[in-house]
Design an enzyme around this catalytic site. Structure first.
Site, PDB file in Angstrom:
ATOM      1  N   LYS A 199       0.701  -1.259  -0.080  1.00 59.85           N
ATOM      2  CA  LYS A 199       0.106   0.065   0.130  1.00 59.85           C
ATOM      3  C   LYS A 199       1.012   1.234   0.068  1.00 59.85           C
ATOM      4  O   LYS A 199       1.953   1.200   0.752  1.00 59.85           O
ATOM      5  CB  LYS A 199      -0.729  -0.021   1.349  1.00 59.85           C
ATOM      6  CG  LYS A 199      -1.896   1.177   1.074  1.00 59.85           C
ATOM      7  CD  LYS A 199      -2.987   0.978   2.351  1.00 59.85           C
ATOM      8  CE  LYS A 199      -3.954   2.092   2.531  1.00 59.85           C
ATOM      9  NZ  LYS A 199      -4.900   1.904   3.763  1.00 59.85           N
ATOM     10  N   SER A 201      -9.849   1.956   2.589  1.00 58.21           N
ATOM     11  CA  SER A 201      -8.998   2.768   1.892  1.00 58.21           C
ATOM     12  C   SER A 201      -7.949   1.789   1.223  1.00 58.21           C
ATOM     13  O   SER A 201      -7.409   2.364   0.097  1.00 58.21           O
ATOM     14  CB  SER A 201      -8.021   3.714   2.822  1.00 58.21           C
ATOM     15  OG  SER A 201      -7.425   2.968   3.534  1.00 58.21           O
ATOM     16  N   SER A 211     -10.092  -0.340   6.976  1.00 60.26           N
ATOM     17  CA  SER A 211      -9.500  -0.200   5.616  1.00 60.26           C
ATOM     18  C   SER A 211      -8.655  -1.338   4.956  1.00 60.26           C
ATOM     19  O   SER A 211      -8.315  -1.551   3.881  1.00 60.26           O
ATOM     20  CB  SER A 211      -8.442   0.856   5.730  1.00 60.26           C
ATOM     21  OG  SER A 211      -9.233   2.229   5.645  1.00 60.26           O
TER      22      SER A 211
END
Lengths: 471, 474
Positions: free
Chosen positions: B76, B151, B175
């Site tokens: 990420k 997210s 997330s």
């Protein structure tokens, strides 16, 4: 109209003398090439996290214990405000749970000043503003050195217990001596190791506190006293002219000796303190605190009392000399010399005035021997000082041998009488005035005798001889 | 690539295939499909190929290699890697190349994994769909008209699209678990402090945790064991041995008491409620006891979260001021430059949360907002602790809905925030939780069921997760 009373409380920021910074492993060094002692943590790079330096905590606890504070479980908070030399745009500090709280300092002159708290926080970087006035507003550009960013600080907040610039100065001097004694800081105010903010207000005795102004960043004892005295006078003038003191932050201009407005209360920042989620609570164990306490170096007050205990009659002048000796870390030498037979008062006076704590020091035996030769009259004061100077080249030298080599032969009484007779004969009117009761002229004749003997005469013997001739 | 990380690593170690082949397969899948799906913000093909060749060389030389040797992974884009652009999905960090590497990435690389690139996310991890990324959204590989969740949407897509068997995400309010549910993956949020945050760009420090996306529970356990454990660079890292997660995968649930929690279920779509009940039945069939219970305090989580997380974020995001790195909008003085930089660099959701958080911490409002939210957080933690006196695990839905369409919730932030309703309590309590795929809705969109465990009992999630996984694949 009764006199005004000045009320002073001080906030002293002290840089801790640790090897590394408060939250990372970067060296804590003053004066290195800018931006060389930095890492992701002290630059506040995204993703970095603080890790508390245990050595800094130990020094902070030493400070707390030396200031008679209670050392308690504490937490860190974030103090949020934007400033370019503060990399995270928040400072990790302590807020409602400081490490040390509720202590005091006894000043040499006898007063006691309360300590509200002594908490830990990180220092910011250092900005240099180019062009304009040298301050951030109107500067052409600014340079930032982050070497200082993250250096451990302890902020020591006093109670509003001081009543004069002189007392405030004595407080900072004593605080500095304590912090140096416990090894927490080098105490170099000119390098910013200690920075002082002064809160000043005035009132009529017995009235509630007046509106205060905070004077920021006073970096010498002299500036501190001057700034406070100027500010108190300014506030008194305002009130007596029927105006009001506005609560604000002020700075002190060393050139003009005046304070000026930095920002008013209306512009004050809301720091939005909240608990620092990247650190866990700081909860030093009782055993650790006890260990630190038991290893605490003797404090200046105890060291002064130890020296004063060795002398008979304590005079204000002697108290000052002892304070100087302790302040310069010469008390160990003086105590050893006293133990080796040196007269206490003389050893204290000679150490305070003749020895350079940062240079070569005589051995206790040589120092004691010199003091003994002076006390016995074998050496005059001037000669003793020259022997002490000669000892810098041979710290373990024999003072008597050095005196011989320098040609210091004590004058016998007959020789002194001859010189004194000549001095009186050369200055009959001065002698008459002395005989008529003008005591000051004794010193005049001491000077004449000293000049004639090139300093070899013993001052005390000369004074005694002059007094004996007085009808 | 449908093979698991464990079997791929075994095949590479056994020289049935090579790290280079696995890396090439990942890179060509990305070339083929990521133009549409947009999982990645940055792919470092050369570095990946070099790392793969190095692994193959070591294997050929007979050297011992790590348990993930040759396995391509996606990271990420809020985790830093030395020299690799890290944007956090924000214009304000465009072009920034960090000078250091996050602990979790370092540990993956030490285990032999091959980082392929950095994945898309809602700006600074604030969002539930990747629609808040400044670089455009990612698309759900199961139905590209749907969001992948957020997210950590890009990391979910990278695994769900079959590019890589493992990716790392971060979970502040759901997330990892929410996009795992939307994309049909295992998503695990560890006990707070179990996995290092050093090098994870902070959104809300007291809530953020790193965790993996995988296609199997065992892969999740392996990766978590590799990246987990104490890190002296993170003061909130737990300094104690963690229970073995891999071992727990084979332990089963016989004798465990599982609480079916109505407050982690009510308000979810009926099809999701059905699947959660089916999961309860599966656990019961495997020997667990199911207990129906309610923990009404959990309902308070959302409002507490949306004060605490923005409050911390308002402080964490102060450093993006144009002074040292990232975007700078030149102006005549520093304050004007700060304002211009932040105005240009942050997107609307980030600005909204900074404003919200700044307000919640302001003098005169602190007690009513931040202070009250902290009390609520404590209340929720206490309620969960009390519930765990009677049960070993909790079971509920991960999300109220399956993957929604682009634009469905953008105009109404509150409806977007509601997608986190079931996931937030674990973050507030610092407890571990896992989303496990358990069937689909009528449109074929994945449904995730959520397992919750008490702090430092992450092993229970893996025991139960493995049981549900075997039920699905059976």
């Amino acid at each position: 109209m009764s006199a005004w009373e000045t009320i002073i409380g001080l906030e002293v920021h002290c840089e801790l003398k640790t090897a590394t910074k408060l939250f990372c492993g970067c060296p804590n060094m003053f004066g290195d090439e800018p931006n060389t002692n930095c890492c992701p943590v002290c630059l506040g790079l995204p993703g970095s996290l603080p890790v508390l330096n245990k050595g800094a905590v130990e020094l902070a606890i030493r400070i707390g214990l030396a200031l008679n504070c209670t050392v308690a479980p504490s937490t860190f908070h974030r103090k949020n405000y934007f400033y370019p030399d503060m990399p995270k745009d928040y400072q990790i500090s302590q807020y409602d749970q400081p490490l040390n709280a509720g202590g005091w300092i006894d000043l040499p002159e006898g007063s006691r000043v309360g300590i509200t708290r002594a908490h830990m926080e990180e220092d910011t970087g250092k900005s240099t503003h180019l062009g304009g006035t040298g301050r951030i507003h109107g500067a052409d550009s600014s340079l930032i050195d982050y070497n200082r960013s993250g250096v451990p600080l302890v902020e020591i907040v006093s109670e509003p217990d001081m009543r004069s610039g002189v007392q405030a100065r004595a407080y900072v001097a004593e605080l500095r001596a304590i912090l140096v004694a416990v090894g927490a800081t080098d105490g170099r105010m000119e390098e910013g190791s200690m920075r002082v903010d002064a809160n000043v207000s005035v009132r009529k005795p017995g009235d509630p506190f007046g509106t205060r102004c905070e004077i920021k960043n006073l970096n010498s004892l002299r500036s501190l006293q001057r700034a406070i005295e100027y500010e108190a006078a300014r506030q008194i003038d305002l009130i007596e002219a029927g105006e009001r003191v506005v609560q604000e932050t002020r700075h002190f201009d060393e050139q003009t000796g005046r304070t000026g407005t930095m920002r008013s209360k209306e512009e004050a920042t809301d720091y939005r303190y909240f608990p620092e989620p990247d650190l866990v609570p700081l909860n030093p164990s009782r055993a650790w605190i006890d260990e630190i306490r038991s290893n605490l170096a003797p404090l200046p007050k105890a060291r002064r009392e130890h020296l004063l205990a060795a002398v008979g009659e304590v005079t204000p002048a002697l108290v000052d000399l002892v304070a100087t000796v302790v302040d310069r870390d010469l008390d160990t030498l003086v105590s050893a010399a006293i133990n080796a037979g040196a007269p206490a008062q003389l050893a204290i006076a000679r150490a305070a005035n003749e020895l350079d704590a940062d240079g070569v020091l005589p051995s206790p035996a040589s120092f004691a021997g010199t003091c003994q030769l002076e006390a016995s009259g074998r050496l005059s004061a001037t000669q003793a000082k020259q022997v002490l100077a000669a000892l810098l080249d041979e710290p373990h030298g024999d003072p008597a041998a050095i005196a011989d080599r320098l040609g210091f032969v004590a004058m016998d009484d007959g020789a002194l009488d001859t010189v004194l007779d000549a001095a009186i004969a050369d200055h009959p009117s001065e002698w008459q005035r002395y005989c008529d009761g003008d005591d000051k002229l004794a010193q005049f004749f001491v000077g004449k005798v000293m000049a004639a003997t090139k300093g070899k005469a013993n001052g005390k013997a000369v004074i005694a001889a002059i007094a004996a001739r007085r009808p | 690539m449908t093979t698991s990380a464990i079997s791929l690593a075994q095949a590479i170690a056994a020289r049935t295939t090579t790290a280079a082949a696995a890396t090439d397969a990942a890179l060509s899948a990305i070339t083929e499909r990521d133009g549409e799906l947009h999982a990645f913000l940055h792919v470092d093909a050369d570095a990946a190929r070099q790392a793969a060749s190095a692994i193959d060389a070591r294997i050929a030389a007979g050297e011992t290699v790590g348990p993930l040797a040759g396995v391509p992974v996606a990271i990420k884009d809020n985790l830093v890697m030395t020299g690799v652009p890290t944007t956090c999905g924000s214009k304000i960090l465009e072009g920034w190349r960090p000078p250091y590497t996050a602990t979790v990435v370092e540990r993956l690389i030490d285990a032999g994994a091959i980082p392929i690139g950095k994945t898309n996310l809602d700006e600074f991890a604030m969002g539930s769909s990747t629609e808040n990324s400044a670089y455009g959204p990612s698309r759900n590989p199961i139905d590209p008209t749907k969001v992948p969740g957020g997210s950590s949407g890009g990391s979910a897509v990278a695994v769900a699209a079959g590019y890589v068997p493992v990716s790392l995400g971060s979970d502040t309010g759901g997330s990892i678990r929410q996009p795992a549910a939307f994309c049909g993956l295992i998503g695990y949020k560890p006990t707070y402090g179990h996995i290092s945050r050093y090098g994870l760009v902070a959104f809300s420090s007291s809530l953020d945790q790193v965790g993996p996306f995988t296609t199997t529970v065992a892969d999740s356990a392996l990766v978590s064991e590799i990246i987990g454990g104490h890190d002296h660079r993170d003061s909130t890292s737990i300094d104690a041995p963690a229970p073995s997660l891999l071992e727990a995968c084979g332990r089963g649930v016989a004798g465990l008491r599982v609480g079916l929690c109505s407050d982690l279920l009510d308000g979810a779509d009926a099809v999701i409620v059905d699947r959660v009940r089916a999961a309860a039945a599966a656990l019961e069939a495997a020997g667990a006891t199911i207990v129906d219970l309610a923990i009404p305090e959990l309902r308070l989580g959302l409002s507490a979260y949306y004060l605490l997380a923005p409050a911390e974020a308002s402080s964490n995001l102060a450093r993006y001021d144009g002074v040292r790195f990232g975007l700078r909008e030149e102006r005549d003085d520093v304050a004007a430059m700060n304002v211009a930089t932040r105005t240009a660099g942050f997107g609307p959701e980030v600005k909204r949360r900074i404003m919200l958080g700044t307000y919640a911490l302001s003098a005169g409002y602190y007690d009513a907002y931040y202070g009250q939210a902290q009390k609520t957080r404590r209340l929720i933690t206490n309620a969960l602790d009390a519930a765990y006196q009677g049960v070993d695990l909790l079971l509920g839905a991960t999300t109220p809905t399956t993957a929604f369409g682009f634009g469905d919730k953008v105009a109404d932030p509150l409806s977007m925030y509601l997608s986190d309703l079931f996931t937030i309590p674990s973050n507030l309590a610092g407890h571990p939780a896992m989303s496990v795929p358990f069937g689909t809705d009528s449109a074929g969109l994945p449904i995730g069921v959520q397992l919750l465990a008490p702090g430092r009992r992450d092993d229970l999630l893996f025991a139960a997760g493995a049981v549900l996984e075997s039920e699905v694949s059976a």
